[in-house]
Scaffold this motif. Structure first.
Motif, PDB file in Angstrom:
ATOM      1  N   UNK A 205       0.813  -1.223   0.000  1.00 57.55           N
ATOM      2  CA  UNK A 205       0.000   0.000   0.000  1.00 57.55           C
ATOM      3  C   UNK A 205       0.843   1.268   0.000  1.00 57.55           C
ATOM      4  N   UNK A 206       2.138   1.138   0.231  1.00 62.03           N
ATOM      5  CA  UNK A 206       3.014   2.306   0.251  1.00 62.03           C
ATOM      6  C   UNK A 206       3.166   2.851  -1.165  1.00 62.03           C
ATOM      7  N   UNK A 207       2.860   4.118  -1.343  1.00 59.82           N
ATOM      8  CA  UNK A 207       2.867   4.715  -2.680  1.00 59.82           C
ATOM      9  C   UNK A 207       4.103   5.572  -2.944  1.00 59.82           C
ATOM     10  N   UNK A 208       4.872   5.870  -1.917  1.00 60.84           N
ATOM     11  CA  UNK A 208       6.067   6.694  -2.081  1.00 60.84           C
ATOM     12  C   UNK A 208       7.224   6.062  -1.315  1.00 60.84           C
ATOM     13  N   UNK A 209       8.459   6.428  -1.651  1.00 60.43           N
ATOM     14  CA  UNK A 209       9.607   5.914  -0.886  1.00 60.43           C
ATOM     15  C   UNK A 209       9.527   6.246   0.596  1.00 60.43           C
ATOM     16  N   UNK A 210       9.029   7.441   0.922  1.00 62.58           N
ATOM     17  CA  UNK A 210       8.918   7.823   2.336  1.00 62.58           C
ATOM     18  C   UNK A 210       7.928   6.911   3.054  1.00 62.58           C
ATOM     19  N   UNK A 211       6.848   6.537   2.403  1.00 63.37           N
ATOM     20  CA  UNK A 211       5.890   5.618   3.013  1.00 63.37           C
ATOM     21  C   UNK A 211       6.523   4.240   3.230  1.00 63.37           C
ATOM     22  N   UNK A 212       7.374   3.810   2.292  1.00 66.67           N
ATOM     23  CA  UNK A 212       8.087   2.533   2.477  1.00 66.67           C
ATOM     24  C   UNK A 212       9.023   2.609   3.684  1.00 66.67           C
ATOM     25  N   UNK A 213       9.716   3.735   3.820  1.00 61.98           N
ATOM     26  CA  UNK A 213      10.616   3.911   4.959  1.00 61.98           C
ATOM     27  C   UNK A 213       9.829   3.810   6.262  1.00 61.98           C
ATOM     28  N   UNK A 214       8.645   4.420   6.286  1.00 64.69           N
ATOM     29  CA  UNK A 214       7.793   4.353   7.475  1.00 64.69           C
ATOM     30  C   UNK A 214       7.456   2.914   7.836  1.00 64.69           C
ATOM     31  N   UNK A 215       7.162   2.104   6.816  1.00 65.52           N
ATOM     32  CA  UNK A 215       6.795   0.709   7.060  1.00 65.52           C
ATOM     33  C   UNK A 215       7.983  -0.063   7.624  1.00 65.52           C
ATOM     34  N   UNK A 216       9.142   0.070   6.988  1.00 64.21           N
ATOM     35  CA  UNK A 216      10.329  -0.627   7.484  1.00 64.21           C
ATOM     36  C   UNK A 216      10.630  -0.233   8.933  1.00 64.21           C
ATOM     37  N   UNK A 217      10.531   1.063   9.228  1.00 60.82           N
ATOM     38  CA  UNK A 217      10.820   1.551  10.577  1.00 60.82           C
ATOM     39  C   UNK A 217       9.792   1.034  11.582  1.00 60.82           C
ATOM     40  N   UNK A 218       8.537   0.983  11.156  1.00 65.25           N
ATOM     41  CA  UNK A 218       7.459   0.524  12.037  1.00 65.25           C
ATOM     42  C   UNK A 218       7.680  -0.917  12.493  1.00 65.25           C
ATOM     43  N   UNK A 219       8.222  -1.751  11.594  1.00 65.91           N
ATOM     44  CA  UNK A 219       8.402  -3.167  11.918  1.00 65.91           C
ATOM     45  C   UNK A 219       9.834  -3.492  12.356  1.00 65.91           C
ATOM     46  N   UNK A 220      10.654  -2.465  12.588  1.00 67.20           N
ATOM     47  CA  UNK A 220      11.976  -2.673  13.168  1.00 67.20           C
ATOM     48  C   UNK A 220      12.997  -3.294  12.247  1.00 67.20           C
ATOM     49  N   UNK A 221      12.802  -3.180  10.924  1.00 68.69           N
ATOM     50  CA  UNK A 221      13.742  -3.759   9.959  1.00 68.69           C
ATOM     51  C   UNK A 221      14.737  -2.674   9.562  1.00 68.69           C
ATOM     52  N   UNK A 222      15.809  -2.558  10.350  1.00 65.95           N
ATOM     53  CA  UNK A 222      16.709  -1.413  10.214  1.00 65.95           C
ATOM     54  C   UNK A 222      17.515  -1.410   8.927  1.00 65.95           C
ATOM     55  N   UNK A 223      18.031  -2.565   8.495  1.00 66.48           N
ATOM     56  CA  UNK A 223      18.809  -2.602   7.256  1.00 66.48           C
ATOM     57  C   UNK A 223      18.028  -1.966   6.111  1.00 66.48           C
ATOM     58  N   UNK A 224      16.771  -2.346   5.958  1.00 70.22           N
ATOM     59  CA  UNK A 224      15.947  -1.803   4.866  1.00 70.22           C
ATOM     60  C   UNK A 224      15.574  -0.351   5.100  1.00 70.22           C
ATOM     61  N   UNK A 225      15.319   0.006   6.363  1.00 72.13           N
ATOM     62  CA  UNK A 225      15.009   1.404   6.680  1.00 72.13           C
ATOM     63  C   UNK A 225      16.158   2.302   6.259  1.00 72.13           C
ATOM     64  N   UNK A 226      17.369   1.946   6.677  1.00 75.26           N
ATOM     65  CA  UNK A 226      18.540   2.777   6.397  1.00 75.26           C
ATOM     66  C   UNK A 226      18.875   2.795   4.908  1.00 75.26           C
TER      67      UNK A 226
END
Length: 268
Positions: A205-226
């Motif tokens: 459902x993430x439509x932008x890169x920033x929304x993807x970053x939010x999802x990765x951060x929300x679930x604690x997946x730091x490698x992908x967040x960074x």
């Protein structure tokens, strides 16, 4: 004469009415434009409020020196250290920052070295007592945040397995030192996890890169967040909002990388 007067008054009345309608329309449009602009500003403001929620809620380790954490993460040794810059620093692999959903993740670190000739190093990945992958590399010639990615020829990480990675940087002799060349080392842990159905849905459902970053951060997946935010900052180096997100993420207590949050990102 009376007829002319009546016609003039009628014309004046119609003109006044028309002008009033035009003014009211313009005011209404202005309000709508202002509201849309205001909402856009609020939206952009909300985009920067990204909170990293670690799956393992432990305090970040102290940087530098011999690590004392059970995970054995950190760095040892010194090489051309400068008091003007932070020391060599891992950005992934410490307590809260171990998770990835990628088969071949990207490893990020900060190098403080500015040199005409780049330093050489070796990256290795181990699963228990077995070495999974090893490669040599050159550090950037300037200080900043840089990355090492597992290439397609490297075996993919298995879901649920915890791997240890090492970086050894070769420090040559200096003119003021008669000692033999030394090595400075970094080490950390990476664990590949299977994204939950909720995370998979949020990513779809993430439509932008920033929304993807939010999802990765929300679930604690730091490698992908960074990796996501770093790659976006490289693509859009002048984007103030991305820079704000970067600084905010690195400065969070759960991450503990505030000291290098203002450093530049070096494109490989």
């Amino acid at each position: 004469m009376q007829q002319d007067t009546e016609n003039f008054l009628l014309f004046k009345l119609k003109t006044t009415f028309f002008v009033t309608i035009v003014i009211m329309t313009l005011v209404s449009c202005s309000r709508e434009v202002f509201a849309e602009s205001h909402n856009l500003v609020l939206s952009n403001s909300q985009e920067t409020k990204i909170r990293f929620i670690p799956a393992q809620k432990k305090p970040p380790p102290k940087r530098g020196g011999n690590p004392s954490a059970p995970e054995g993460t950190g760095s040892r040794g010194k090489c051309f250290e400068s008091q003007d810059r932070p020391p060599l620093t891992i950005m992934v692999g410490s307590r809260n920052l171990q998770l990835t959903i990628d088969k071949r993740p990207t490893f990020w670190m900060y190098t403080p070295y500015d040199r005409k000739e780049p330093l050489s190093g070796e990256f290795s990945l181990q699963n228990g007592d077995n070495e999974v992958f090893r490669t040599s590399f050159k550090l950037p010639t300037k200080s900043g945040v840089f990355s090492i990615s597992l290439p397609p020829i490297a075996p993919g990480l298995e879901i649920g397995s915890k791997y240890r990675w090492y970086i050894d940087i070769n420090c040559p002799m200096t003119e003021v030192s008669i000692e033999a060349p030394t090595t400075v080392s970094l080490t950390g842990v990476v664990k590949r996890v299977n994204p939950s159905s909720e995370m998979t849905m949020d990513l779809s459902n993430a439509k932008t890169p920033v929304e993807k970053i939010k999802v990765y951060a929300k679930y604690g997946v730091w490698f992908n967040t960074l990796t996501e935010i770093a790659q976006q900052r490289i693509k859009k180096s002048q984007d103030a909002n991305l820079k704000k997100i970067w600084i905010q993420l690195l400065s969070q207590p759960e991450v503990g990388l505030e000291e290098i949050s203002q450093e530049s990102i070096i494109e490989n």
